[in-house]
Write a protein that holds these residues in place. Structure first.
Motif, mmCIF file in Angstrom:
data_model
loop_
_atom_site.group_PDB
_atom_site.id
_atom_site.type_symbol
_atom_site.label_atom_id
_atom_site.label_comp_id
_atom_site.label_asym_id
_atom_site.label_seq_id
_atom_site.Cartn_x
_atom_site.Cartn_y
_atom_site.Cartn_z
ATOM 1 N N ASN A 39 27.767 48.211 81.542
ATOM 2 C CA ASN A 39 27.744 48.541 80.112
ATOM 3 C C ASN A 39 26.931 49.804 79.848
ATOM 4 O O ASN A 39 27.301 50.631 79.003
ATOM 5 C CB ASN A 39 27.156 47.376 79.312
ATOM 6 C CG ASN A 39 28.092 46.188 79.252
ATOM 7 O OD1 ASN A 39 29.299 46.335 79.463
ATOM 8 N ND2 ASN A 39 27.556 45.015 78.982
ATOM 9 N N ARG A 40 25.820 49.943 80.567
ATOM 10 C CA ARG A 40 24.984 51.127 80.384
ATOM 11 C C ARG A 40 25.724 52.386 80.834
ATOM 12 O O ARG A 40 25.648 53.430 80.184
ATOM 13 C CB ARG A 40 23.676 50.967 81.159
ATOM 14 C CG ARG A 40 22.669 52.074 80.885
ATOM 15 C CD ARG A 40 21.268 51.677 81.317
ATOM 16 N NE ARG A 40 21.204 51.339 82.723
ATOM 17 C CZ ARG A 40 21.011 50.118 83.195
ATOM 18 N NH1 ARG A 40 20.886 49.101 82.359
ATOM 19 N NH2 ARG A 40 20.945 49.880 84.491
ATOM 20 N N HIS A 41 26.459 52.291 81.958
ATOM 21 C CA HIS A 41 27.252 53.432 82.417
ATOM 22 C C HIS A 41 28.316 53.802 81.378
ATOM 23 O O HIS A 41 28.603 54.983 81.162
ATOM 24 C CB HIS A 41 27.929 53.111 83.749
ATOM 25 C CG HIS A 41 26.985 53.040 84.907
ATOM 26 N ND1 HIS A 41 25.958 53.938 85.087
ATOM 27 C CD2 HIS A 41 26.919 52.180 85.960
ATOM 28 C CE1 HIS A 41 25.292 53.638 86.193
ATOM 29 N NE2 HIS A 41 25.851 52.576 86.734
ATOM 30 N N GLN A 45 28.351 52.935 77.950
ATOM 31 C CA GLN A 45 27.886 53.222 76.598
ATOM 32 C C GLN A 45 26.862 54.347 76.541
ATOM 33 O O GLN A 45 26.895 55.168 75.622
ATOM 34 C CB GLN A 45 27.309 51.942 75.985
ATOM 35 C CG GLN A 45 28.350 50.841 75.844
ATOM 36 C CD GLN A 45 27.743 49.506 75.452
ATOM 37 O OE1 GLN A 45 26.553 49.424 75.134
ATOM 38 N NE2 GLN A 45 28.542 48.449 75.489
ATOM 39 N N ASP A 46 25.954 54.401 77.515
ATOM 40 C CA ASP A 46 24.894 55.403 77.460
ATOM 41 C C ASP A 46 25.279 56.711 78.144
ATOM 42 O O ASP A 46 24.810 57.777 77.752
ATOM 43 C CB ASP A 46 23.614 54.862 78.106
ATOM 44 C CG ASP A 46 23.025 53.706 77.320
ATOM 45 O OD1 ASP A 46 23.423 53.538 76.150
ATOM 46 O OD2 ASP A 46 22.185 52.972 77.865
ATOM 47 N N THR A 47 26.116 56.632 79.192
ATOM 48 C CA THR A 47 26.485 57.840 79.930
ATOM 49 C C THR A 47 27.835 58.380 79.477
ATOM 50 O O THR A 47 27.960 59.542 79.102
ATOM 51 C CB THR A 47 26.518 57.555 81.442
ATOM 52 O OG1 THR A 47 25.261 57.004 81.844
ATOM 53 C CG2 THR A 47 26.766 58.835 82.226
ATOM 54 N N GLN A 104 29.764 57.214 76.821
ATOM 55 C CA GLN A 104 29.636 57.307 75.358
ATOM 56 C C GLN A 104 30.970 57.525 74.639
ATOM 57 O O GLN A 104 31.039 58.254 73.651
ATOM 58 C CB GLN A 104 28.664 58.429 74.980
ATOM 59 C CG GLN A 104 27.244 58.197 75.458
ATOM 60 C CD GLN A 104 26.284 59.284 75.027
ATOM 61 O OE1 GLN A 104 26.694 60.414 74.749
ATOM 62 N NE2 GLN A 104 25.008 58.965 74.970
ATOM 63 N N GLN A 151 30.920 56.538 70.954
ATOM 64 C CA GLN A 151 30.220 57.453 70.054
ATOM 65 C C GLN A 151 31.014 58.741 69.833
ATOM 66 O O GLN A 151 30.968 59.327 68.753
ATOM 67 C CB GLN A 151 28.842 57.792 70.627
ATOM 68 C CG GLN A 151 27.930 56.578 70.767
ATOM 69 C CD GLN A 151 26.579 56.938 71.340
ATOM 70 O OE1 GLN A 151 26.065 58.016 71.091
ATOM 71 N NE2 GLN A 151 25.998 56.031 72.122
#
Length: 241
Positions: A179-181, A183-185, A187, A190
């Motif tokens: 999920n971090r890969h 949503q945060d990377t 994106q 967004q």
């Protein structure tokens, strides 16, 4: 790698099938049914499935064993045939302490145990053991000197854990990492704004596919490229095609 399954609630599926809402599929828990579909490609491989409390139960552990897979899961609520009453009454004072029970009669491979971290955590397993495993380290700020003018210091401390916990916690964070890969990377959510749920689902699935592609590429090539660099190269190749 991530396999995706869009899950309906028991109530929704019961309504569609005109069944009673409390009826389980073939007498098996709903969580196990979902887990079985997710691991279908690996049945009879004797791989270890690690699952959270949505999927974990004594029945799930026994059924996964019957399907040729080992199981370790964390149990958070009252669970049929799980010795919750006994294990919750065990006095464990310090972090890293644990106590377990083994079913020697009906299923010798079935292990239920409690382990203490910040609080007591309960597990059901059909593999590994309660032998002392490799502990894990945490870094915390601590006031080592009893003086308000002295700054706190970072302190590393080790928390013991049994082998079964070591196996479980070595894998349970994979979904969060994925999920971090995404949503945060990556994106995508967004960068591509939308107000329609079906487009949002499509974007999320696209993000999963791209992240899985990165994971396969990284494992197959042992690359030192960052994920963002991989995304740039992938976008260039897609544009050129």
């Amino acid at each position: 790698m991530i396999r995706l399954r869009l899950v309906k609630t028991n109530e929704q599926e019961a309504d569609e099938q005109e069944e009673d809402k409390t009826t389980e599929h073939n007498g098996l828990p709903h969580g196990f049914q979902m887990m079985k579909e997710l691991v279908l490609p690996w049945l009879n491989s004797w791989s270890v499935v690690c699952a959270d409390s949505y999927f974990a139960s004594v029945t799930a552990a026994e059924e996964m064993l019957r399907l040729g897979m080992y199981f370790i899961g964390v149990v958070k609520t009252a669970n049929r045939n799980f010795p919750q009453e006994y294990l919750s009454g065990v006095e464990l004072q310090n972090r890293g302490e644990f106590k377990g029970l083994n079913n020697k009669f009906n299923n010798p491979t079935l292990l239920a145990f409690v382990w203490v971290d910040r609080d007591q955590r309960y597990f059901i397993a059909t593999t590994s053991s309660l032998q002392v495993g490799e502990g894990y380290w945490r870094t915390r700020w601590r006031q080592l000197v009893n003086d308000r003018y002295t700054a706190p210091e970072r302190v590393d401390f080790e928390i013991p854990q049994p082998k079964a916990c070591e196996v479980y916690y070595s894998t349970c964070g994979r979904v969060d990492q994925h999920n971090r890969h995404c949503q945060d990377t990556l994106q995508l959510e967004q960068k591509l704004k939308c107000h329609s749920w079906h487009i949002r689902v499509g974007i999320s699935i696209l993000g999963i596919i791209i992240t899985d592609t990165w994971a396969v590429y990284k494992q197959a090539t042992n690359t030192t490229e960052t994920q963002k660099t991989f995304h740039s190269y992938l976008a260039e190749e897609l544009i050129d095609n």
